[in-house]
Design a protein around this motif. Structure first.
Motif, PDB file in Angstrom:
ATOM      1  N   VAL A  26      48.477 -65.097 -52.960  1.00 58.44           N
ATOM      2  CA  VAL A  26      48.223 -63.664 -53.104  1.00 58.44           C
ATOM      3  C   VAL A  26      48.323 -63.438 -51.729  1.00 58.44           C
ATOM      4  CG1 VAL A  26      47.316 -61.905 -54.106  1.00 58.44           C
ATOM      5  CG2 VAL A  26      47.111 -63.945 -55.469  1.00 58.44           C
ATOM      6  N   PRO A  27      49.262 -62.751 -51.072  1.00 58.45           N
ATOM      7  CA  PRO A  27      49.451 -62.454 -49.593  1.00 58.45           C
ATOM      8  C   PRO A  27      48.183 -61.624 -49.446  1.00 58.45           C
ATOM      9  CG  PRO A  27      51.728 -62.191 -50.329  1.00 58.45           C
ATOM     10  CD  PRO A  27      50.820 -62.428 -51.859  1.00 58.45           C
ATOM     11  N   ARG A  28      47.652 -61.697 -48.122  1.00 62.22           N
ATOM     12  CA  ARG A  28      46.530 -60.986 -47.507  1.00 62.22           C
ATOM     13  C   ARG A  28      45.209 -61.076 -48.316  1.00 62.22           C
ATOM     14  NH1 ARG A  28      48.399 -59.123 -42.562  1.00 62.22           N
ATOM     15  NH2 ARG A  28      50.580 -59.815 -42.730  1.00 62.22           N
ATOM     16  N   GLN A  29      45.188 -62.028 -49.090  1.00 68.71           N
ATOM     17  CA  GLN A  29      43.985 -62.580 -50.087  1.00 68.71           C
ATOM     18  C   GLN A  29      43.507 -63.888 -49.298  1.00 68.71           C
ATOM     19  OE1 GLN A  29      43.812 -61.550 -54.143  1.00 68.71           O
ATOM     20  NE2 GLN A  29      42.795 -63.545 -54.397  1.00 68.71           N
ATOM     21  N   ALA A  30      42.557 -64.122 -48.697  1.00 71.04           N
ATOM     22  CA  ALA A  30      41.888 -65.292 -48.119  1.00 71.04           C
ATOM     23  C   ALA A  30      41.978 -66.527 -49.254  1.00 71.04           C
ATOM     24  CB  ALA A  30      40.697 -65.281 -47.295  1.00 71.04           C
TER      25      ALA A  30
ATOM     26  N   ALA B  62      45.704 -69.883 -52.226  1.00 74.83           N
ATOM     27  CA  ALA B  62      46.675 -70.739 -52.621  1.00 74.83           C
ATOM     28  C   ALA B  62      46.522 -71.545 -53.956  1.00 74.83           C
ATOM     29  CB  ALA B  62      46.856 -72.011 -51.495  1.00 74.83           C
ATOM     30  N   HIS B  63      47.483 -71.542 -54.836  1.00 69.99           N
ATOM     31  CA  HIS B  63      47.047 -72.329 -56.046  1.00 69.99           C
ATOM     32  C   HIS B  63      48.324 -72.587 -56.785  1.00 69.99           C
ATOM     33  CE1 HIS B  63      48.475 -67.795 -56.796  1.00 69.99           C
ATOM     34  NE2 HIS B  63      48.878 -68.333 -57.907  1.00 69.99           N
ATOM     35  N   LEU B  64      48.298 -73.515 -57.602  1.00 65.47           N
ATOM     36  CA  LEU B  64      49.510 -74.226 -58.419  1.00 65.47           C
ATOM     37  C   LEU B  64      49.735 -73.413 -59.462  1.00 65.47           C
ATOM     38  CD1 LEU B  64      51.022 -76.826 -58.454  1.00 65.47           C
ATOM     39  CD2 LEU B  64      49.389 -77.709 -60.283  1.00 65.47           C
ATOM     40  N   THR B  65      51.084 -73.102 -59.705  1.00 66.34           N
ATOM     41  CA  THR B  65      51.433 -72.069 -60.786  1.00 66.34           C
ATOM     42  C   THR B  65      52.741 -72.506 -61.378  1.00 66.34           C
ATOM     43  OG1 THR B  65      52.181 -69.815 -61.049  1.00 66.34           O
ATOM     44  CG2 THR B  65      52.733 -70.627 -58.988  1.00 66.34           C
TER      45      THR B  65
ATOM     46  N   VAL C 152      45.856 -63.685 -43.364  1.00 64.86           N
ATOM     47  CA  VAL C 152      45.900 -62.850 -42.405  1.00 64.86           C
ATOM     48  C   VAL C 152      47.475 -62.471 -41.906  1.00 64.86           C
ATOM     49  CG1 VAL C 152      43.816 -63.308 -41.143  1.00 64.86           C
ATOM     50  CG2 VAL C 152      46.138 -64.475 -40.367  1.00 64.86           C
ATOM     51  N   TYR C 153      48.433 -63.134 -42.945  1.00 63.57           N
ATOM     52  CA  TYR C 153      49.841 -63.185 -42.632  1.00 63.57           C
ATOM     53  C   TYR C 153      50.645 -63.322 -43.887  1.00 63.57           C
ATOM     54  CZ  TYR C 153      53.898 -64.311 -39.241  1.00 63.57           C
ATOM     55  OH  TYR C 153      55.100 -64.202 -38.736  1.00 63.57           O
ATOM     56  N   GLY C 154      51.703 -63.098 -43.771  1.00 62.61           N
ATOM     57  CA  GLY C 154      52.623 -63.226 -45.108  1.00 62.61           C
ATOM     58  C   GLY C 154      53.005 -61.906 -46.015  1.00 62.61           C
TER      59      GLY C 154
ATOM     60  N   ASP D 121      53.852 -60.057 -57.111  1.00 64.73           N
ATOM     61  CA  ASP D 121      52.611 -60.143 -56.425  1.00 64.73           C
ATOM     62  C   ASP D 121      52.256 -61.265 -55.517  1.00 64.73           C
ATOM     63  OD1 ASP D 121      52.101 -58.015 -57.887  1.00 64.73           O
ATOM     64  OD2 ASP D 121      51.541 -58.963 -59.820  1.00 64.73           O
ATOM     65  N   VAL D 122      53.061 -62.370 -55.974  1.00 63.27           N
ATOM     66  CA  VAL D 122      52.553 -63.562 -55.185  1.00 63.27           C
ATOM     67  C   VAL D 122      53.742 -64.027 -54.204  1.00 63.27           C
ATOM     68  CG1 VAL D 122      50.869 -64.283 -56.966  1.00 63.27           C
ATOM     69  CG2 VAL D 122      53.434 -65.203 -57.103  1.00 63.27           C
ATOM     70  N   LEU D 123      53.568 -65.067 -53.437  1.00 66.81           N
ATOM     71  CA  LEU D 123      54.609 -65.651 -52.726  1.00 66.81           C
ATOM     72  C   LEU D 123      54.504 -67.042 -52.797  1.00 66.81           C
ATOM     73  CD1 LEU D 123      56.700 -65.332 -50.052  1.00 66.81           C
ATOM     74  CD2 LEU D 123      54.369 -65.836 -48.797  1.00 66.81           C
ATOM     75  N   ILE D 124      55.476 -67.683 -53.149  1.00 68.32           N
ATOM     76  CA  ILE D 124      55.716 -69.066 -53.118  1.00 68.32           C
ATOM     77  C   ILE D 124      55.839 -69.585 -51.498  1.00 68.32           C
ATOM     78  CG2 ILE D 124      56.982 -71.387 -53.731  1.00 68.32           C
ATOM     79  CD1 ILE D 124      57.849 -69.742 -56.326  1.00 68.32           C
ATOM     80  N   THR D 125      54.786 -70.445 -50.954  1.00 72.15           N
ATOM     81  CA  THR D 125      54.882 -70.717 -49.852  1.00 72.15           C
ATOM     82  C   THR D 125      55.743 -72.020 -49.184  1.00 72.15           C
ATOM     83  OG1 THR D 125      52.703 -72.021 -50.026  1.00 72.15           O
ATOM     84  CG2 THR D 125      52.557 -69.641 -49.426  1.00 72.15           C
ATOM     85  N   GLY D 126      55.664 -72.391 -48.130  1.00 69.73           N
ATOM     86  CA  GLY D 126      56.462 -73.565 -47.651  1.00 69.73           C
ATOM     87  C   GLY D 126      57.672 -73.142 -46.984  1.00 69.73           C
ATOM     88  N   HIS D 127      57.864 -73.442 -45.713  1.00 72.02           N
ATOM     89  CA  HIS D 127      58.906 -73.263 -44.881  1.00 72.02           C
ATOM     90  C   HIS D 127      59.802 -74.400 -44.078  1.00 72.02           C
ATOM     91  CE1 HIS D 127      55.747 -72.436 -41.929  1.00 72.02           C
ATOM     92  NE2 HIS D 127      57.022 -72.612 -41.065  1.00 72.02           N
TER      93      HIS D 127
END
Ligand code: BGC
Ligand code: ZN
Length: 365
Positions: A7-11, A14-17, A53-55, A62-68
């Protein structure tokens, strides 16, 4: 299928979904390429995204799948795809087109839009998932003999862009023949910059905080570069009498930029800034002296972010040269593998482990 989202801007979010598996038909015109993800590298950007702090999430999500930093294998292609075939190894570019003139020219890395699109970082989902579907133009084909180190291609492309743009800028000098380069930072980007500049035949000094010997200083020296510790040697002493023709900054510590401007750069030299510093640090600098020195010395400094296809292509060549001339060197950068998306949080922890250079998730094999 599984994915890692924040959930961007929420420390610490990161979670499995569970998300819908994409289909080649998601790209119109039969131009979809379905890629099975093999490996995803993590870096400071992922740390900042997970620290809140980023993303940014895709519009409407509401969520961002991460990894670039990805490596995958083509599983299926749409009927109109001729460039790639099932079984090909591919790395995906990170930026996607926005709306500026540069985006229209397939240079989204040079966008002037305020809100840019970056897979796994900003407004587009990333690659920490089992499959993704993409257009061929955003995929770089990897020669089979490089697939074991190709998860390093995305960070390599960042350095390639900086160095190639330095060349463009230095065309102002008509006869620029750089001999001495300094790399600030001995993490993944610093080591890959050391590799690229050594591949070009430059004398390279790479600076890290720690005193040698340790893995990173060994890797620097194994590539025929000199390692210097900023703890042991003041920056002014590192430069010697003439300074460096090219300085590549990759420490993530912004105050060092001003030290590099004053102490490291030779006359007519170019300073490349690549650190993404999300913080709010302030520092006091000798501005008159730095300015005077830049003016009287015809010095240049520029920032560089992300990369275009040509920089990924250059990266493939440099990885190939490195693997030929220093077999096994690149594999030594891949220090920490975490198997399976389920263990993603271990990977985040390992980013701060002593001795970590590239931490990556092995999503499938
Ligand atoms: C990524 C780049 C990206 C930059 C800024 C880096 O970690 O590797 O692709 O442009 O962060 O978001
Ligand atoms: Zn990155």
């Amino acid at each position: 299928m599984k994915a890692i989202a924040v959930v961007p801007r929420q420390a610490g979010s990161a979670h499995l979904t569970e998300v819908r598996k994409p289909s080649v038909d998601d790209v119109p015109g039969g131009r979809g390429v379905m890629v099975r993800v093999l490996q995803v590298g993590l870096d400071g950007t992922d740390k900042e995204i997970n620290a809140g702090v980023y993303g940014a999430a895709p519009p409407g999500d509401d969520v961002l799948i991460t990894g670039h930093e990805s490596l995958g294998v083509v599983e299926q292609v749409g009927p109109a795809v001729t460039e790639l075939a099932p079984g090909d190894h591919v790395v995906a570019r990170v930026r996607r087109a926005g709306s500026s003139q540069y985006d229209m020219l397939d240079m989204p890395d040079m966008t002037t839009d305020d809100a840019y699109f970056e897979h796994g970082i900003s407004r587009v989902h990333g690659f920490l998932t089992e499959y993704y579907v993409e257009e061929p133009r955003y995929l770089i084909q990897i020669p089979e003999h490089l697939s074991h180190v190709a998860v390093l291609l995305e960070p390599t492309s960042i350095v390639e862009k900086g160095v190639l743009q330095a060349d463009e800028i230095q065309r102002r000098l008509k006869v620029w023949r750089p001999r001495r380069a300094a790399v600030l930072g001995a993490g993944t980007i610093g080591l890959l910059a050391t590799m690229i500049l050594r591949n070009r035949g430059l004398q390279v000094t790479t600076l890290g905080q720690r005193e040698a010997p340790y893995l990173n200083s060994d890797l620097v020296e194994a590539f025929g570069a000199r390692y210097a510790s900023t703890r042991a040697t003041p920056l002014a002493d590192v430069a010697g009498e003439h300074g460096f023709d090219l300085v590549f900054e990759a420490t993530g510590y912004s105050p060092i930029v001003f030290d590099a401007m004053s102490h490291l750069l030779a006359k007519n030299g170019v300073l490349v800034l690549s650190s993404v510093t999300g913080g709010t640090r302030r520092t006091e600098i000798p501005s008159d002296a730095i300015n005077l020195d830049f003016v009287l010395g015809n010095k240049a400094m520029f920032g560089t972010v992300n990369a275009n296809r040509e920089h990924f292509d250059a990266g493939v060549r440099d990885l190939a040269v490195a693997e030929l001339q220093h077999p096994g060197w690149l594999s030594r950068l891949l220090t920490h593998a975490v198997r399976g998306l389920d263990h993603f949080s271990d990977a985040l922890d390992q980013l701060s482990a002593p001795g970590a250079i590239k931490v990556y998730v092995e999503v499938s094999s």
